[in-house]
Design a protein around this motif. Sequence first.
Motif, mmCIF file in Angstrom:
data_model
loop_
_atom_site.group_PDB
_atom_site.id
_atom_site.type_symbol
_atom_site.label_atom_id
_atom_site.label_comp_id
_atom_site.label_asym_id
_atom_site.label_seq_id
_atom_site.Cartn_x
_atom_site.Cartn_y
_atom_site.Cartn_z
ATOM 1 N N PRO A 101 0.815 -1.222 0.000
ATOM 2 C CA PRO A 101 0.000 0.000 0.000
ATOM 3 C C PRO A 101 0.850 1.275 0.000
ATOM 4 O O PRO A 101 0.497 2.270 -0.636
ATOM 5 C CB PRO A 101 -0.829 -0.099 1.285
ATOM 6 N N LEU A 102 1.969 1.224 0.701
ATOM 7 C CA LEU A 102 2.854 2.387 0.736
ATOM 8 C C LEU A 102 3.494 2.631 -0.629
ATOM 9 O O LEU A 102 3.704 3.774 -1.028
ATOM 10 C CB LEU A 102 3.930 2.202 1.802
ATOM 11 N N ASP A 107 7.304 7.745 10.680
ATOM 12 C CA ASP A 107 6.343 7.411 11.724
ATOM 13 C C ASP A 107 4.930 7.382 11.166
ATOM 14 O O ASP A 107 4.144 6.489 11.478
ATOM 15 C CB ASP A 107 6.434 8.404 12.887
ATOM 16 N N ASP A 108 4.591 8.366 10.322
ATOM 17 C CA ASP A 108 3.253 8.428 9.730
ATOM 18 C C ASP A 108 2.965 7.220 8.852
ATOM 19 O O ASP A 108 1.855 6.680 8.870
ATOM 20 C CB ASP A 108 3.076 9.711 8.913
ATOM 21 N N GLU A 109 3.963 6.771 8.087
ATOM 22 C CA GLU A 109 3.779 5.595 7.232
ATOM 23 C C GLU A 109 3.584 4.334 8.075
ATOM 24 O O GLU A 109 2.739 3.495 7.768
ATOM 25 C CB GLU A 109 4.969 5.417 6.295
ATOM 26 N N LEU A 110 4.341 4.221 9.166
ATOM 27 C CA LEU A 110 4.181 3.069 10.059
ATOM 28 C C LEU A 110 2.808 3.060 10.709
ATOM 29 O O LEU A 110 2.145 2.024 10.800
ATOM 30 C CB LEU A 110 5.271 3.079 11.130
ATOM 31 N N ILE A 111 2.354 4.211 11.155
ATOM 32 C CA ILE A 111 1.039 4.316 11.788
ATOM 33 C C ILE A 111 -0.060 3.970 10.793
ATOM 34 O O ILE A 111 -0.995 3.242 11.118
ATOM 35 C CB ILE A 111 0.835 5.723 12.396
ATOM 36 N N ALA A 112 0.057 4.468 9.562
ATOM 37 C CA ALA A 112 -0.942 4.165 8.532
ATOM 38 C C ALA A 112 -0.988 2.669 8.249
ATOM 39 O O ALA A 112 -2.069 2.085 8.097
ATOM 40 C CB ALA A 112 -0.645 4.948 7.258
ATOM 41 N N GLU A 113 0.163 2.034 8.184
ATOM 42 C CA GLU A 113 0.213 0.588 7.942
ATOM 43 C C GLU A 113 -0.398 -0.179 9.105
ATOM 44 O O GLU A 113 -1.163 -1.120 8.914
ATOM 45 C CB GLU A 113 1.645 0.130 7.689
ATOM 46 N N MET A 114 -0.097 0.229 10.317
ATOM 47 C CA MET A 114 -0.668 -0.435 11.483
ATOM 48 C C MET A 114 -2.185 -0.278 11.510
ATOM 49 O O MET A 114 -2.911 -1.240 11.792
ATOM 50 C CB MET A 114 -0.035 0.110 12.764
ATOM 51 N N ALA A 115 -2.679 0.906 11.200
ATOM 52 C CA ALA A 115 -4.122 1.141 11.178
ATOM 53 C C ALA A 115 -4.793 0.273 10.119
ATOM 54 O O ALA A 115 -5.873 -0.292 10.352
ATOM 55 C CB ALA A 115 -4.406 2.625 10.916
ATOM 56 N N ARG A 116 -4.152 0.139 8.956
ATOM 57 C CA ARG A 116 -4.703 -0.699 7.888
ATOM 58 C C ARG A 116 -4.799 -2.145 8.348
ATOM 59 O O ARG A 116 -5.811 -2.806 8.145
ATOM 60 C CB ARG A 116 -3.837 -0.586 6.626
ATOM 61 N N ARG A 117 -3.759 -2.633 9.023
ATOM 62 C CA ARG A 117 -3.747 -4.014 9.478
ATOM 63 C C ARG A 117 -4.790 -4.262 10.568
ATOM 64 O O ARG A 117 -5.453 -5.290 10.577
ATOM 65 C CB ARG A 117 -2.369 -4.404 9.984
ATOM 66 N N VAL A 118 -4.923 -3.326 11.504
ATOM 67 C CA VAL A 118 -5.918 -3.464 12.556
ATOM 68 C C VAL A 118 -7.308 -3.501 11.954
ATOM 69 O O VAL A 118 -8.134 -4.344 12.322
ATOM 70 C CB VAL A 118 -5.782 -2.326 13.602
ATOM 71 N N LYS A 119 -7.558 -2.616 11.010
ATOM 72 C CA LYS A 119 -8.868 -2.571 10.364
ATOM 73 C C LYS A 119 -9.140 -3.886 9.640
ATOM 74 O O LYS A 119 -10.224 -4.446 9.739
ATOM 75 C CB LYS A 119 -8.930 -1.400 9.383
ATOM 76 N N ARG A 120 -8.123 -4.391 8.921
ATOM 77 C CA ARG A 120 -8.288 -5.647 8.185
ATOM 78 C C ARG A 120 -8.524 -6.807 9.135
ATOM 79 O O ARG A 120 -9.393 -7.643 8.917
ATOM 80 C CB ARG A 120 -7.066 -5.900 7.315
#
Length: 111
Positions: free
Chosen positions: A9-10, A92-105
């Motif tokens: 996604p990134l 940090d923003d990219e890591l947070i976005a990836e973590m949020a995507r994974r949690v949502k999934r």
Amino acid sequence: MEETPAGWPLYIDRQLGQRGWEVKDLAAAAGLSQSVIFRWKKGYPPNIKNARAAAAALRVPLLELLAESGVITPEEAGAGVELHPSPTELSDDELIAEMARRVKRSSGSPE
């Protein structure tokens, strides 16, 4: 869903950002629906036909796009293809976005 590299996604976001494009721009340039691109941004891998169209629109090597998405391995793509970004290279923003995507999934939220 197949497991794709965290960077997929990134990678799409970076390709769009480098061109000043939005999802609709890539969709139009590649002849794909916006929903296809949004699925990629959620981590779903492309099929070969869509990957070929996106690679042409982005003017990136098809093998690079396929390796970034996890459809093939870097080894299958051949020497010189390196997956980006390494987790250590993410902001940090990219890591947070990836973590949020994974949690949502993982929570089963609708796509």
